[in-house]
Write a protein that holds these residues in place. Sequence first.
Motif, PDB file in Angstrom:
ATOM      1  N   GLN A   1       0.830  -1.205   0.000  1.00  0.00           N
ATOM      2  CA  GLN A   1       0.000   0.000   0.000  1.00  0.00           C
ATOM      3  C   GLN A   1       0.867   1.260   0.000  1.00  0.00           C
ATOM      4  N   ALA A   2       1.957   1.231   0.760  1.00  0.00           N
ATOM      5  CA  ALA A   2       2.843   2.392   0.793  1.00  0.00           C
ATOM      6  C   ALA A   2       3.521   2.601  -0.551  1.00  0.00           C
TER       7      ALA A   2
ATOM      8  N   ARG B   1       1.070   3.724   6.881  1.00  0.00           N
ATOM      9  CA  ARG B   1       1.787   3.697   5.601  1.00  0.00           C
ATOM     10  C   ARG B   1       3.240   4.103   5.789  1.00  0.00           C
TER      11      ARG B   1
END
Length: 989
Positions: free
Chosen positions: A311-312, A363
């Motif tokens: 996701q990051a 994140r």
Amino acid sequence: MELAAELSRTVKGEVRFDAGSRATYSTDASNYRQVPIGVVVPKTVEDAVRAIRACHEAGVPVLSRGGGTSLAGQCCNEAVVLDWSKYCTRLVSVDVAAKTCIVEPGIALDELNDQLASHNLMVGPKPSTHVSCTIGGMIGNNSCGSTAQAYGKMVDSVVRLEILTHDGCRAWVGETDDEAYERILAEGGRLAELYRGMRELRDTYMSEIRTRYPKIPRRVSGYNLDSLLPENGFNVAKALVGSESTLVTVLRAEIQLVDVLPARTLVVLGFSDITAAADCVPAILPHKPVALEGVDEQLIQLEHSEHLAEQAIKQLPKGSGWLMVQFAGTDQEEVDRQAQALCDDLHRKPSAPGVSFLDDPSREEELWQAREAGLGATAYPPQGPETHEGWEDAAVPPEKLGDYLREFRSLLERYEYENASLYGHFGQGCVHTRIPFDLKTADGVAKYRRFAKESAELVVSFGGSLSGEHGDGQSRGELLPLMFGARLVEAFGKFKALFDPDDLMNPGKVVHPHRLDENLRQGSDYRPWEPTTHFAYPEDDNRFAKAAARCVGVGKCRGHESGVMCPSYRATREEEHSTRGRARLLFEMLNGEVIQDGWRSDAVHDALDLCLACKGCKSDCPVNVDMATYKAEFLSHHYEGRLRPLSHYSMGWLPLWARLAAFAPSLVNSVSNLRLVKALGGIARQREVPLFARQRLVKRLAGRTSPAGHRGKVLLWPDTFTNNFHPAIGEAAVQVLEAAGFEVITPDRTVCCGLTWISTGQLSTAERVARRTLETLKPQLRDGTPIVVLEPSCAAVFRDDLPHLLHGDQDAHRLAHQTKTLAEILTEKAPDWRPPTVGRQAVAQPHCHHHAVLGFDTDEKLMRQYGIDVDVLDAGCCGLAGNFGFEQEHYDVSMACAEDKLLPSLREAGEATLVLADGFSCRTQIDQSDVNQRPMHLAEVLAAALHGTQPQPERPSAPSRAARTAVAAAAVAAAAGPALAWLFRRRSR
């Protein structure tokens, strides 16, 4: 051996000269291997003093070791190794006003920072190995990490050191003014000799010290003779930092602490490539970030392929090279202003980078973890050969970093090492990389040597340091003349001789070093045994020897903070019971020098004995060491043709006994918890044997027709645990699946995944069981029917174990693809279906195999969608782990694992909190603890919501005492009957 006997007599801690212990400590995180003479685990600082005295009297070398994560070979040697990390871990004192603390050398950085958190203080430097690196090791290596941008190297944090020389001189040392110096000389003795010698050495080589040391933030190579200069306060403690156990042993340390800064902002800048990112560093430094890290496209691609920080990574700005710029302070608005000022400044310049703000803490943490996992991610790239240290942390002036990287890239290309990723602490000009050296052939080793020399010359031409973080050890020790010149290297030798005249402190490192191509763990004579195996090891060229050598030694398995691995290390703090320690023993078993009895090795067996087969290392280890599989493989050969432990016959054959128990479950339940029965089964007397259900799941569902669902058919897998012990979970799953629109079918005959045979290493039986299962499921495998498995450990067998055990069998691979958890089938095939809102607060304990193989994210997301306010515990393994926690010899470790985090978390959650645990082992461990919550499967919670009732687990009730007594008496009479009849016949004659 006389030394071993003397140490055993005088040392209260543990003295180990056995082959297994020596093998465990034979290497670190480097390319090097040197088998130690023996290992001492001191109980106290005074214990270590006694051990060193004994070694000095015997004229034997000593190596003081911390977390064992060194990358230059400084933590392996033919010496007596002192491992401080088990017992000498005390935070002795904290002076909050002065912001200092005194610690013992074995305390890990994260553990220390946890204890300091209540004072809002922490240690400044934070290496990527912070979960396992010790303060003593950080001092020995002059460690840095990303936070060195703000707080400097470890040398900048050390106030004083309590030291001990090999010949017994013990003292606290630090900054020394003239008055203190004269007082020490007046007192005379060995300490006065040391101080006088250091002053003379400094004065003799003062010109070279002032002119030949690079004036850069990341100079770690060489001894810190510059700390002895008058302008630096003649600081003996700082001069000894980074000496890699070659001069003294550090007994205690006084450390300068820094404030914890709660406000943080991370800015990520995207560039056309990593060299363009490096060019921008000088423009960023005036904005005073607390961290400034660089990562290249190759590292990001490797992280993405391994599903790290997905996701990051999606939030990164466009580019092929990135800078991670972090600002920190006490006021969030001020920190955000600093970040914005940087962005405004850069946007006014030509070729402005792309910008992303990662303002979600989760994140940010993902991205930092990905950066810290760089070594592991680059060790085994999916395409190309394995990579190695050897030139992984050189540093240059930050303003010259871009030009250096361009020339270094050209050098890599010329040597055909193009696959090396470039990343590191760019704000201080330090570059990390792992390079695909060939260290197994004479030509490859010679090429590596030539490359290292040319790389050293290149760094020196830029005014840099051969090491910017990892130290010299053996990797760079012989190259130091290129950097410092003959005169300073001569001074290093005299400094060493002053403290260690007999060359008994970690010899062959830094001063008078072994050649960088000696003592290689592989080398041109590397030829490990290649045994025939049951599992295929496709990720390791189908070679067990390569799998056993997979560990790169970064020591994440020795952490105590989070994740699943390694529960037995957390319970014992023993190196041999860490994933890394076990991997070292397997490597040495296949190497055949120290451990010579192969599969029959008791040393390897003992190390693997406390492995819970949790598979946490398969997901949490940076290089995905799969110790559960290695253990099963080893046990299968170790016991071949021999009697096994009783538990392998009782719990290892549980599916068979469960089938037999189904004929008379009440009878079996009445006798199964008798002490004699448990003893005969190898089961701990403290354990309650789980009770069999009165009616199995398949019997309850027999003759039942599931309504045709508009979403198609699913096969509900009747695993041994659900089928025989908790059939109500299976019934609940049927209700949920049918309500969601599925037609539910079950196999038409008794089946098993083979889990219990795999975990006990009975792999030939497991193969037969698995092939029978594939034959039974053939229609569903051929038509693509999803197989819904409620027990995570069984689902993990289908997903992970069988494709490797039956490698090449297409049905095994189909089964792996078609196996779904309840959360997965509902998410993938019924995304629009919602049960009545559950509306409960809950904690979830993911089964280890769920975490490691299946992944728990889908379950967590589904629970929240269904109105369960869930807190997913990061509590590690429950400790039961199938048969492990039931075995008498493992009970204490099993409970220690549970008490590490799981049970305290449940007590804190309170009785009103719903506890979700899909794993049979997890539920059993919780049920048999002192907590009051009764854990439930997700299926039970969802089924209760469908009925509008509160979730309540259904468990078989224990037989009454009268029933147990009656059945036991009948069993005794039945067993005694033939004997009594025989005796009666003899007396009647």
